[in-house]
Motif scaffolding. Structure first.
Motif, PDB file in Angstrom:
ATOM      1  N   VAL A 157       0.841  -1.197   0.000  1.00  0.00           N
ATOM      2  CA  VAL A 157       0.000   0.000   0.000  1.00  0.00           C
ATOM      3  C   VAL A 157       0.877   1.249   0.000  1.00  0.00           C
ATOM      4  O   VAL A 157       0.653   2.187  -0.774  1.00  0.00           O
ATOM      5  N   VAL A 158       1.870   1.259   0.853  1.00  0.00           N
ATOM      6  CA  VAL A 158       2.737   2.430   0.986  1.00  0.00           C
ATOM      7  C   VAL A 158       3.459   2.739  -0.323  1.00  0.00           C
ATOM      8  O   VAL A 158       3.502   3.895  -0.757  1.00  0.00           O
ATOM      9  N   VAL A 159       4.020   1.709  -0.962  1.00  0.00           N
ATOM     10  CA  VAL A 159       4.799   1.949  -2.180  1.00  0.00           C
ATOM     11  C   VAL A 159       3.944   1.869  -3.440  1.00  0.00           C
ATOM     12  O   VAL A 159       4.459   1.992  -4.546  1.00  0.00           O
ATOM     13  N   VAL A 209       1.594   0.089  12.898  1.00  0.00           N
ATOM     14  CA  VAL A 209       1.335   1.529  13.036  1.00  0.00           C
ATOM     15  C   VAL A 209       2.603   2.241  13.496  1.00  0.00           C
ATOM     16  O   VAL A 209       2.952   3.311  12.979  1.00  0.00           O
ATOM     17  N   ASP A 210       3.309   1.648  14.446  1.00  0.00           N
ATOM     18  CA  ASP A 210       4.559   2.248  14.915  1.00  0.00           C
ATOM     19  C   ASP A 210       5.576   2.362  13.779  1.00  0.00           C
ATOM     20  O   ASP A 210       6.297   3.365  13.668  1.00  0.00           O
ATOM     21  N   LYS A 211       5.624   1.349  12.922  1.00  0.00           N
ATOM     22  CA  LYS A 211       6.571   1.373  11.811  1.00  0.00           C
ATOM     23  C   LYS A 211       6.169   2.424  10.778  1.00  0.00           C
ATOM     24  O   LYS A 211       7.036   3.076  10.173  1.00  0.00           O
ATOM     25  N   LEU A 212       4.865   2.601  10.573  1.00  0.00           N
ATOM     26  CA  LEU A 212       4.410   3.643   9.658  1.00  0.00           C
ATOM     27  C   LEU A 212       4.742   5.036  10.197  1.00  0.00           C
ATOM     28  O   LEU A 212       5.103   5.942   9.436  1.00  0.00           O
ATOM     29  N   ARG A 213       4.634   5.198  11.501  1.00  0.00           N
ATOM     30  CA  ARG A 213       5.008   6.489  12.101  1.00  0.00           C
ATOM     31  C   ARG A 213       6.505   6.737  11.929  1.00  0.00           C
ATOM     32  O   ARG A 213       6.929   7.870  11.663  1.00  0.00           O
ATOM     33  N   ALA A 245      -2.470   8.856   4.838  1.00  0.00           N
ATOM     34  CA  ALA A 245      -3.828   8.317   4.714  1.00  0.00           C
ATOM     35  C   ALA A 245      -3.962   6.979   5.426  1.00  0.00           C
ATOM     36  O   ALA A 245      -4.976   6.708   6.081  1.00  0.00           O
ATOM     37  N   LEU A 246      -2.936   6.148   5.327  1.00  0.00           N
ATOM     38  CA  LEU A 246      -2.981   4.844   5.975  1.00  0.00           C
ATOM     39  C   LEU A 246      -2.961   5.004   7.493  1.00  0.00           C
ATOM     40  O   LEU A 246      -3.690   4.309   8.218  1.00  0.00           O
ATOM     41  N   VAL A 251      -6.667   1.169   9.202  1.00  0.00           N
ATOM     42  CA  VAL A 251      -7.134  -0.159   8.782  1.00  0.00           C
ATOM     43  C   VAL A 251      -6.518  -0.522   7.437  1.00  0.00           C
ATOM     44  O   VAL A 251      -6.070   0.349   6.684  1.00  0.00           O
ATOM     45  N   PHE A 252      -6.508  -1.816   7.132  1.00  0.00           N
ATOM     46  CA  PHE A 252      -6.099  -2.260   5.807  1.00  0.00           C
ATOM     47  C   PHE A 252      -7.121  -1.750   4.795  1.00  0.00           C
ATOM     48  O   PHE A 252      -8.328  -1.871   5.004  1.00  0.00           O
TER      49      PHE A 252
END
Length: 267
Positions: A157-159, A209-213, A245-246, A251-252
């Protein structure tokens, strides 16, 4: 000579970055020139995948940069955020010019993505798609519910991965699951196509979530500059928006209606 180091070994990255490359053969099923090499340096030896930029076929919807650069950018994102596992990947000179070099992953028989009969879905797998085969028999597309696969789904999703096929997930002999083949990622427009839709609508794990932050912070503190060598300003801005946005949704995501959400072929 130590053969085939663990992809997570700190020595693996400098090996693929600076080791001497010797071409052993070509992976003929790949759509672009993909060469299997032996890489050696300082008493270490391994296999590696080498994709020279000169062997890339132009894509009308990816006119900027190179596919090799996008593979390296995805590795940098994954490695910085510790989100999913991508084998050590660099952009360097090789026998046929500049290209992507990535450590080869020795694989086990366990397949994290499968197409099988409905009554043969392994325990714990998540069904993504139900269909019929060429003989009219029912089949399903399913993938492992391993947390490592979930992280790769988030990385997709991120990439903005537009080609996450089942064969792009590898079960290493070390017990880890790796994602490979990220040449068509990080487009500025939504193009997500992946086989990893098994968690649609479910909350993101706290660890993810921590990794996305961490990723979001890193994009403002050094990672963004590193990605500038491979991505346009618009593509980097889109990466930031997708990450925001994620995190906001928590959520997925659900597949979009504007494009085919699953790549073809599946493998």
């Amino acid at each position: 000579m130590t053969e085939y180091p663990d992809p997570t070994d700190p020595a693996a990255f400098p090996l693929v970055e600076r080791g001497g490359l010797e071409v052993e053969g070509r992976l003929v099923e790949a759509s672009n020139t993909t060469l299997l090499c032996r890489v050696e340096s300082d008493g270490l030896a391994a296999r590696a995948v080498y994709k020279p930029v000169t062997g890339e076929r132009p894509l009308w919807d990816f006119p900027d940069g190179t596919l090799a650069g996008r593979e390296v950018a995805t590795y940098l994102i994954s490695e910085t955020a510790e989100l999913g596992r991508v084998p050590p990947t660099v952009l360097r000179e090789g026998p046929f010019g500049e290209g992507m070099v990535q450590l080869w992953v020795e694989t086990a028989d366990d397949e994290p993505v499968r197409v099988c009969a409905p009554d043969e879905v392994p325990p714990g797998f998540r069904v993504v798609l139900r269909a019929v085969d060429e003989t009219g028999d029912p089949v399903v597309l399913a993938h492992s519910a391993d947390p490592a696969v979930a992280e790769l789904a988030v990385l997709d999703v991120v990439v903005n991965n537009t080609d996450r096929k089942g064969g792009h997930l590898l079960s290493g002999v070390d017990g880890r699951i790796y994602g490979v083949d990220h040449g068509v990622c990080l487009h500025r427009d939504p193009k997500l196509r992946t086989v990893l839709w098994g968690w649609v609508g479910e909350p993101l794990p706290d660890g993810v979530v921590d990794k996305l932050r961490k990723l979001r912070w890193s994009l403002d503190h050094g990672l963004g500059e590193s990605l500038a060598a491979h991505l346009t300003v618009a593509e980097r801005e889109a990466l930031v928006r997708r990450t925001d946005a994620l995190l906001a949704a928590g959520v997925f995501p659900t597949p979009g209606d504007d494009w085919h959400a699953i790549p073809w072929p599946l493998f």
